[in-house]
Design a protein around this motif. Structure first.
Motif, PDB file in Angstrom:
ATOM      1  N   ASN A  66       0.850  -1.180   0.000  1.00 33.54           N
ATOM      2  CA  ASN A  66       0.000   0.000   0.000  1.00 33.54           C
ATOM      3  C   ASN A  66       0.893   1.240   0.000  1.00 33.54           C
ATOM      4  O   ASN A  66       1.472   1.616   1.024  1.00 33.54           O
ATOM      5  N   TYR A  67       1.016   1.878  -1.149  1.00 29.64           N
ATOM      6  CA  TYR A  67       1.933   3.012  -1.277  1.00 29.64           C
ATOM      7  C   TYR A  67       1.509   4.206  -0.426  1.00 29.64           C
ATOM      8  O   TYR A  67       2.360   4.990   0.028  1.00 29.64           O
ATOM      9  N   ASP A  68       0.213   4.373  -0.204  1.00 28.63           N
ATOM     10  CA  ASP A  68      -0.270   5.537   0.532  1.00 28.63           C
ATOM     11  C   ASP A  68       0.298   5.594   1.950  1.00 28.63           C
ATOM     12  O   ASP A  68       0.620   6.673   2.452  1.00 28.63           O
ATOM     13  N   ARG A  69       0.420   4.440   2.591  1.00 31.42           N
ATOM     14  CA  ARG A  69       0.943   4.426   3.954  1.00 31.42           C
ATOM     15  C   ARG A  69       2.396   4.902   4.000  1.00 31.42           C
ATOM     16  O   ARG A  69       2.793   5.628   4.914  1.00 31.42           O
ATOM     17  N   PHE A  70       3.189   4.521   3.015  1.00 32.95           N
ATOM     18  CA  PHE A  70       4.578   4.964   2.975  1.00 32.95           C
ATOM     19  C   PHE A  70       4.677   6.419   2.529  1.00 32.95           C
ATOM     20  O   PHE A  70       5.555   7.156   2.995  1.00 32.95           O
TER      21      PHE A  70
END
Length: 532
Positions: free
Chosen positions: A236-240
């Motif tokens: 999940n790219y959003d969390r990073f």
């Protein structure tokens, strides 16, 4: 269909990650838009099995969307955002190691290398002998949404789903629809799309009854969430991206004030980190000064950054003083509100993400203007951003620049789309001699042009890195170093070869650092901004 600069950098990324055949298929999709499989075979002039293998690779790595068209059947479209995010993969692995240790970094790197995997496949590749550490870390990554399930809906373009849902909602309207009914249909379609995404993210966990094996008269059964082994997971790219954004905000607070303000800003962001879902949020969830004070890491830095009347102030007093500073409580004007980092009223503290992101975009635009047009260009840019539409004489007067110097400066900045011009006719015939010409900053246009220039820079950096590696002298030394005997003992390399390798590594390192800095500006303009 992407513009030329975006298409070039995407093709270069796919070429370095997947090879020439896959990049050839991606280039056709980027330059021609969505196509069907027969069209891809015809335009690429490759064998059908090669095109099919390239499509499978791109779908496996979440770079390709596929949808069903009434005219052409199944069509494919490249996801440029997913492709450009691959430049941050190294930083994602580093962030995973910082928060979840070596096991978390290994799981994230494996998922980034393979696109998507099931939990048994992850465990078999990372723990051949079997270890509970990776299983527990995977559980934490899934429950904290750093890893999310990959479903069939995630391979369909959100734009196609939104259009289909809006058509279904409009079909329910009887008669000629009004503007209010159309707006309600769009809102219902967006809500339905959001609900499907939330349900898909919850599909990765399932309930499991765990019954205690201890012999007792009272046998307690508790339900616990466990990872579903039949679901494919992806990163999940959003969390990073949230961590990257928070680090930028912390550094901005340090540059504006001092280290103590940066520590308080970091604690305020950590207080609501679990509630932060995307980088597009307007503001954070509410927190309190007492909660922020419990998350501080270095109280001594707080005391050294403020001068108060008391000799030994309490931690909560220091935190409230810093929060008032970050909220610009002493400047209740629109300018003070636009410069604030947090909203601090009563006992509630909110981090203003939208205000900070707007300020970061403006700072990036000013940096480019200063580099190309000097301090006078920055002065004109700030004047137009604060004042709106102004004519040439007012620009010269307010910016205190000679009229003979203002006109070429405005023309040069307009040629680079840093500023724009608005024509206001005095008469209905729109005679150019009878017009007012007002200068202003079209911020979305300026950021969009700057973003395309940054994509061009990223492409040039990647081409330069490839050219440095393919140089004949470097290539021969690299091939020699890959030999089994040399890899075990680099003393077999000659002195000149070792010096050549050292110089090559130094150049590659400088290009990599430059690429990271440019990509950070892209993150500010694109992910934190409104540029599509």
């Amino acid at each position: 269909m992407a513009d030329a600069d975006t298409a070039n950098v995407c093709v270069q990324i796919i070429l370095s990650h997947f090879g020439q055949f896959t990049s050839a298929v991606a280039s056709i999709l980027l330059n021609r838009g969505r196509l069907s499989f027969p069209q891809l075979v015809r335009y690429s002039q490759l064998k059908p099995r090669t095109v099919r293998a390239a499509i499978l690779v791109l779908v496996q790595h979440n770079i390709l969307w596929h949808a069903t068209s009434e005219d052409e059947g199944e069509v494919f479209e490249l996801n440029t955002d997913e492709c450009l995010t691959r430049l941050r993969f190294g930083r994602f692995v580093w962030l995973a190691e910082q928060h979840f240790g070596t096991a978390g970094a290994g799981i994230i790197q494996l998922l980034l290398d393979h696109g998507k995997l099931r939990p048994p496949d992850i465990m078999s590749r990372l723990t051949p002998q079997g270890s509970n550490d990776y299983a527990q870390t995977l559980q934490k990554l899934v429950t904290s949404s750093y890893v999310k399930p990959s479903t069939a809906l995630s391979h369909v373009s959100p734009r196609d789903k939104r259009i289909a849902y809006e058509a279904e909602e409009r079909a329910k309207i009887s008669g000629f629809p009004t503007a209010k009914e159309l707006r309600q249909a769009r809102e219902a379609a967006a809500l339905r799309l959001k609900r499907e995404e939330d349900e898909a993210e919850n599909a990765g966990l399932k309930r499991k009854n765990q019954v205690s094996s201890r012999p007792s008269k009272r046998i307690k059964a508790s339900d616990d969430n466990v990872v579903d082994n039949d679901v494919y997971f992806r990163v999940n790219y959003d969390r990073f991206n949230i961590h990257i954004r928070n680090k930028l905000i912390e550094e901005a607070a340090r540059q504006r004030f001092n280290d103590g303000a940066a520590l308080v800003m970091r604690a305020a962001l950590r207080a609501t980190e679990n509630e932060q879902k995307t980088v597009g949020e307007i503001r954070s969830a509410s927190s309190t000064a007492a909660n922020i004070s419990t998350l501080l890491e270095d109280v001594h830095a707080l005391r050294s950054g403020l001068v108060l009347n008391t000799k030994k102030p309490k931690d909560i007093t220091l935190v409230k003083a810093y929060l008032s500073m970050l909220a610009f409580a002493d400047n209740p004007t629109p300018a003070g509100k636009a410069s604030s980092f947090v909203s601090f009223s009563g006992s509630k503290v909110y981090v203003e993400f939208e205000t900070i992101s707007s300020r970061l975009r403006r700072r990036a635009l000013e940096a480019v203007t200063r580099e190309r047009h000097g301090d006078d260009g920055v002065r004109v840019l700030r004047l137009l951003l604060d004042s709106g539409k102004v004519d040439e004489k007012q620009v010269s007067k307010l910016a205190m620049i000679a009229p003979k110097d203002v006109r070429p400066l405005l023309s040069a900045m307009s040629a680079e789309s840093l500023i724009s011009i608005q024509e206001v006719p005095k008469s209905a015939d729109r005679n150019p001699t009878r017009m007012f010409y007002l200068w202003y900053v079209d911020l979305p246009k300026a950021c969009s042009v700057l973003l395309r220039n940054l994509y061009k820079t990223l492409y040039n950096i990647n081409v330069r890195k490839q050219a440095e590696t393919e140089e004949s002298s470097i290539k021969a030394v690299l091939e020699k170093r890959e030999r089994s005997d040399v890899s075990r003992d680099e003393g077999l390399l000659t002195r000149n070869e070792r010096e050549t390798l050292k110089e090559w590594e130094s150049r590659i390192e400088k290009l990599t650092v430059l690429e990271a800095r440019v990509e950070q500006v892209v993150f500010i303009l694109k992910d934190l901004g409104t540029v599509d």
